[in-house]
Enzyme design. Structure first.
Site: not given
Ligand code: PXP
Length: 248
Positions: A13, A15-16, A24, A49, A51, A55-56, A76, A106-107, A157, A197-198, A219-220
């Site tokens: 992911n 996104d970040h 910026r 994602h 959104r 935002r990103h 997403e 976040t979600t 998921e 996630h996480g 992602g993060h």
């Molecule tokens: N899966 C889904 C459905 C998510 O919404 C996210 C966060 O955007 C992730 C996975 C990835 O989560 P993380 O950024 O915490 O790894």
């Protein structure tokens, strides 16, 4: 070994990478370059994602990425008319439907498929007609998983956020048990089961070790690690941990 025992796929992911750019409003860091580096270092797919508040990731990112990805795109999105229209236009390989609240960081939590089965079932059907494989992002709760199957979703998921934020051995074990039960139910109902996630470098192995999980979306933690070792190395490192967990 069956296919499920051998293969574990990584969806990166990015996104970040876009979060940094949007902070910026610069043209860098380039989202396409990020996807290329991820793909050439072990990503089996790129997740973004889009959104509602943009935002990103921006609409033009989705369009550009879709043209250049050599793996697959997992888009997403919230279950809204606007997003379904965008997805039907772009036609990514995968779409993951998630709940969305504007104020959240976040979600937070999975979809309430039980409470919104009509709307979600209709979205699954409309996206499926366009050849898009739909995944529903759900908490590891049996009733949500059963409702996902009833909606005709080919993929779920499992939200691993509670596992990731558990701080004691007892709560970690409880959350892993919930995930394992959810994964097994999803498979028994004939769905592909992914998770995410996480997840980060220190907590990924117990989840990656479940042989029925096909794909992890991360992602993060990858983008954070990339600050110190570069994106390609950060992707390769987490993929290696996943493969090690699967071969234990
Ligand atoms: N899966 C889904 C459905 C998510 O919404 C996210 C966060 O955007 C992730 C996975 C990835 O989560 P993380 O950024 O915490 O790894």
């Amino acid at each position: 070994m069956t296919l499920t025992e051998e293969v574990i796929l990584l969806g990166v992911n990015i996104d970040h990478v876009a979060s940094l750019r949007q902070s910026r409003l610069t043209p860098y860091p380039d989202i396409v370059e990020a996807a290329r580096q991820a793909e050439s270092n072990g990503a089996d797919g790129i997740t973004v994602h889009l959104r509602e508040d943009r935002r990103h990731i921006q609409d033009k990112d989705v369009a550009r990425l879709h043209q250049v990805l050599t793996t697959k795109m997992n888009l997403e999105m919230a279950v809204t008319e606007e997003m379904i229209g965008i997805a039907c236009g772009i036609q990514p390989q995968d779409c993951c439907l998630v709940p969305e609240r504007r104020q959240e960081l976040t979600t937070e939590g999975g979809l309430d498929v039980v409470g919104q089965s009509g709307r979600i079932g209709e979205a699954c059907a409309r996206l499926g007609e366009k050849g898009i494989r739909v995944s529903l992002f759900v908490d590891p709760e049996p009733e949500q998983i059963q409702a996902s199957a009833d909606c005709g979703a080919p993929v779920i998921e499992i939200h691993t956020g509670c596992y990731a934020s558990a701080t004691t051995k007892q709560t970690v074990d409880t959350e892993l048990n919930r995930i394992q039960t959810a994964v097994q139910l999803g498979r028994d109902l004939g769905m592909q089961v992914n998770a995410g996630h996480g997840l980060h470098y220190d907590n990924i192995k117990p989840v990656a070790a479940f042989p029925e999980i096909i794909e992890l979306n991360i992602g993060h933690a990858i983008v954070a690690r990339a600050i110190f070792i570069g994106l390609g190395a950060a992707v390769a490192e987490i993929k290696q941990l996943m493969i090690e967990a699967r071969s234990l």
